[in-house]
Design a protein around this motif. Structure first.
Motif, PDB file in Angstrom:
ATOM      1  N   ILE A 135      10.827  14.275  -2.609  1.00 24.05           N
ATOM      2  CA  ILE A 135      11.944  13.745  -1.820  1.00 24.05           C
ATOM      3  C   ILE A 135      13.270  14.038  -2.509  1.00 24.05           C
ATOM      4  N   ILE A 136      13.299  13.870  -3.840  1.00 25.93           N
ATOM      5  CA  ILE A 136      14.531  14.139  -4.598  1.00 25.93           C
ATOM      6  C   ILE A 136      14.862  15.630  -4.564  1.00 25.93           C
ATOM      7  N   THR A 137      13.857  16.460  -4.763  1.00 26.81           N
ATOM      8  CA  THR A 137      14.069  17.914  -4.760  1.00 26.81           C
ATOM      9  C   THR A 137      14.613  18.399  -3.422  1.00 26.81           C
ATOM     10  N   GLU A 138      14.128  17.811  -2.330  1.00 28.46           N
ATOM     11  CA  GLU A 138      14.573  18.229  -0.996  1.00 28.46           C
ATOM     12  C   GLU A 138      15.949  17.674  -0.639  1.00 28.46           C
ATOM     13  N   GLY A 139      16.465  16.734  -1.441  1.00 32.14           N
ATOM     14  CA  GLY A 139      17.848  16.294  -1.300  1.00 32.14           C
ATOM     15  C   GLY A 139      18.148  15.359  -0.144  1.00 32.14           C
ATOM     16  N   TRP A 140      17.174  14.570   0.284  1.00 30.95           N
ATOM     17  CA  TRP A 140      17.424  13.615   1.364  1.00 30.95           C
ATOM     18  C   TRP A 140      18.304  12.473   0.883  1.00 30.95           C
ATOM     19  N   GLY A 141      19.039  11.865   1.807  1.00 28.68           N
ATOM     20  CA  GLY A 141      19.749  10.635   1.509  1.00 28.68           C
ATOM     21  C   GLY A 141      18.746   9.487   1.475  1.00 28.68           C
ATOM     22  N   VAL A 142      19.072   8.411   0.764  1.00 31.30           N
ATOM     23  CA  VAL A 142      18.159   7.271   0.639  1.00 31.30           C
ATOM     24  C   VAL A 142      18.922   5.962   0.788  1.00 31.30           C
ATOM     25  N   SER A 159      19.127  11.332  -5.797  1.00 29.74           N
ATOM     26  CA  SER A 159      18.952  11.014  -7.221  1.00 29.74           C
ATOM     27  C   SER A 159      18.834   9.511  -7.471  1.00 29.74           C
ATOM     28  N   ASP A 160      19.221   8.692  -6.495  1.00 31.81           N
ATOM     29  CA  ASP A 160      19.109   7.234  -6.609  1.00 31.81           C
ATOM     30  C   ASP A 160      17.785   6.704  -6.074  1.00 31.81           C
ATOM     31  N   LEU A 161      16.859   7.587  -5.744  1.00 27.75           N
ATOM     32  CA  LEU A 161      15.619   7.148  -5.116  1.00 27.75           C
ATOM     33  C   LEU A 161      14.824   6.180  -5.987  1.00 27.75           C
ATOM     34  N   ASP A 162      14.827   6.395  -7.298  1.00 27.40           N
ATOM     35  CA  ASP A 162      14.075   5.480  -8.154  1.00 27.40           C
ATOM     36  C   ASP A 162      14.598   4.051  -8.030  1.00 27.40           C
ATOM     37  N   LYS A 163      15.920   3.881  -7.918  1.00 25.23           N
ATOM     38  CA  LYS A 163      16.519   2.542  -7.749  1.00 25.23           C
ATOM     39  C   LYS A 163      16.173   1.963  -6.379  1.00 25.23           C
ATOM     40  N   VAL A 164      16.175   2.823  -5.362  1.00 24.63           N
ATOM     41  CA  VAL A 164      15.856   2.378  -4.005  1.00 24.63           C
ATOM     42  C   VAL A 164      14.393   1.929  -3.925  1.00 24.63           C
ATOM     43  N   ILE A 165      13.502   2.693  -4.540  1.00 26.14           N
ATOM     44  CA  ILE A 165      12.088   2.308  -4.561  1.00 26.14           C
ATOM     45  C   ILE A 165      11.900   0.999  -5.324  1.00 26.14           C
ATOM     46  N   ALA A 166      12.573   0.873  -6.459  1.00 26.87           N
ATOM     47  CA  ALA A 166      12.452  -0.342  -7.268  1.00 26.87           C
ATOM     48  C   ALA A 166      12.894  -1.567  -6.472  1.00 26.87           C
ATOM     49  N   ARG A 167      13.977  -1.432  -5.738  1.00 21.14           N
ATOM     50  CA  ARG A 167      14.450  -2.568  -4.922  1.00 21.14           C
ATOM     51  C   ARG A 167      13.467  -2.864  -3.792  1.00 21.14           C
ATOM     52  N   TYR A 168      12.935  -1.832  -3.184  1.00 21.22           N
ATOM     53  CA  TYR A 168      11.967  -2.024  -2.094  1.00 21.22           C
ATOM     54  C   TYR A 168      10.729  -2.773  -2.592  1.00 21.22           C
ATOM     55  N   GLU A 169      10.333  -2.513  -3.823  1.00 18.32           N
ATOM     56  CA  GLU A 169       9.162  -3.183  -4.386  1.00 18.32           C
ATOM     57  C   GLU A 169       9.446  -4.637  -4.756  1.00 18.32           C
ATOM     58  N   GLY A 176       0.800  -1.219   0.000  1.00 21.43           N
ATOM     59  CA  GLY A 176       0.000   0.000   0.000  1.00 21.43           C
ATOM     60  C   GLY A 176       0.835   1.271   0.000  1.00 21.43           C
ATOM     61  N   TYR A 177       2.108   1.151   0.341  1.00 15.96           N
ATOM     62  CA  TYR A 177       2.982   2.330   0.370  1.00 15.96           C
ATOM     63  C   TYR A 177       3.665   2.587  -0.972  1.00 15.96           C
ATOM     64  N   TYR A 178       3.681   1.604  -1.877  1.00 16.49           N
ATOM     65  CA  TYR A 178       4.389   1.770  -3.141  1.00 16.49           C
ATOM     66  C   TYR A 178       3.865   2.957  -3.953  1.00 16.49           C
ATOM     67  N   PRO A 179       2.549   3.072  -4.160  1.00 16.53           N
ATOM     68  CA  PRO A 179       2.079   4.231  -4.939  1.00 16.53           C
ATOM     69  C   PRO A 179       2.310   5.564  -4.241  1.00 16.53           C
ATOM     70  N   ILE A 180       2.311   5.563  -2.910  1.00 17.93           N
ATOM     71  CA  ILE A 180       2.567   6.811  -2.174  1.00 17.93           C
ATOM     72  C   ILE A 180       4.015   7.244  -2.398  1.00 17.93           C
ATOM     73  N   LEU A 181       4.930   6.285  -2.379  1.00 18.10           N
ATOM     74  CA  LEU A 181       6.336   6.584  -2.645  1.00 18.10           C
ATOM     75  C   LEU A 181       6.501   7.204  -4.029  1.00 18.10           C
ATOM     76  N   LYS A 182       5.844   6.626  -5.007  1.00 19.15           N
ATOM     77  CA  LYS A 182       5.942   7.154  -6.369  1.00 19.15           C
ATOM     78  C   LYS A 182       5.376   8.574  -6.446  1.00 19.15           C
ATOM     79  N   GLU A 183       4.281   8.807  -5.729  1.00 18.46           N
ATOM     80  CA  GLU A 183       3.633  10.123  -5.768  1.00 18.46           C
ATOM     81  C   GLU A 183       4.531  11.217  -5.203  1.00 18.46           C
ATOM     82  N   TYR A 184       5.296  10.877  -4.154  1.00 14.79           N
ATOM     83  CA  TYR A 184       6.124  11.894  -3.488  1.00 14.79           C
ATOM     84  C   TYR A 184       7.602  11.779  -3.844  1.00 14.79           C
ATOM     85  N   GLN A 185       7.918  10.961  -4.824  1.00 11.83           N
ATOM     86  CA  GLN A 185       9.302  10.746  -5.224  1.00 11.83           C
ATOM     87  C   GLN A 185       9.997  12.050  -5.623  1.00 11.83           C
ATOM     88  N   ASP A 186       9.344  12.858  -6.452  1.00 10.34           N
ATOM     89  CA  ASP A 186       9.967  14.108  -6.920  1.00 10.34           C
ATOM     90  C   ASP A 186      10.233  15.068  -5.761  1.00 10.34           C
TER      91      ASP A 186
END
Length: 199
Positions: free
Chosen positions: A120-127, A140-150, A108-118
């Motif tokens: 999180i990246i803009t704010e420059g957090w580590g992942v 900038s690696d958040l897309d890879k981190v999300i993909a692995r989490y899924e 249930g968190y996967y679509p929420i992550l995708k929605e707020y991905q930009d």
């Protein structure tokens, strides 16, 4: 409150020694800053929050490699829900928002992550995909981190901020407010993810 001497607890390589130093030197600071964070969170969001300070009770041989306080919105415990941590590794402070591997209702968190991905990246957090490691990747690696989490059941989803022990801010001192500000900034993710998940 916090100062560069906090990291000296990790110089003791024995389990009872390090635990004793953590309880004497860090836990009182966690209690103090945790109470302030709870006060600010409840004033900001008009919701209830719960705090737990790590006690490392399951350890029987090796000293804990890190220590922390956790805050979440579920009084039954923080590990199965979105939560925030503020703590120390031997070489850095960390503030993280985590969705652990065994979180309740994980897909249930996967679509929420995708929605707020930009955001999180803009704010420059580590992942990261591993809450047991101090190393974080750039936002900038958040897309890879999300993909692995899924895809990988054992992986975590960690978003956060770190302040290294040798950072000039730490060396100079007086950085409690910086940690509080970063924690409060990251807290919106926990609240948003809980609200979106419950819809």
């Amino acid at each position: 409150m916090f100062d560069k001497n906090d990291f000296k607890v990790f110089e003791d390589m024995t389990l009872p020694g390090r635990l004793g130093l953590i309880r004497a030197n860090l836990d009182p600071k966690f209690e103090e800053i945790g109470a302030e964070l709870i006060r600010r969170l409840e004033a900001e969001y008009q919701q209830q929050f719960f705090m737990k300070i790590a006690k490392h009770q399951r350890r029987t041989r090796n000293p804990p490699p890190d220590t922390w306080l956790a805050i979440n919105q579920d009084k039954r415990g923080y590990k199965k829900s979105p939560h925030l941590e503020l703590g120390l590794w031997p070489d850095r402070y960390f503030i993280t928002f985590s969705l652990l591997a065994d979180i309740k209702g994980r897909p249930g968190y996967y679509p929420i992550l995708k929605e707020y991905q930009d955001t999180i990246i803009t704010e420059g957090w580590g992942v990261s995909n591993d809450h047991t490691s101090s190393e974080m990747r750039p936002a900038s690696d958040l897309d890879k981190v999300i993909a692995r989490y899924e895809k990988v059941k054992s992986s975590d989803l960690v978003i956060g901020y770190e302040l290294k022990a040798d950072d000039p801010v730490v060396v100079k001192g007086e950085y409690d407010q910086l940690l509080i500000d970063k924690f409060m900034q990251l807290s919106k993710l926990m609240v948003i993810f809980n609200e979106e998940f419950d819809r």
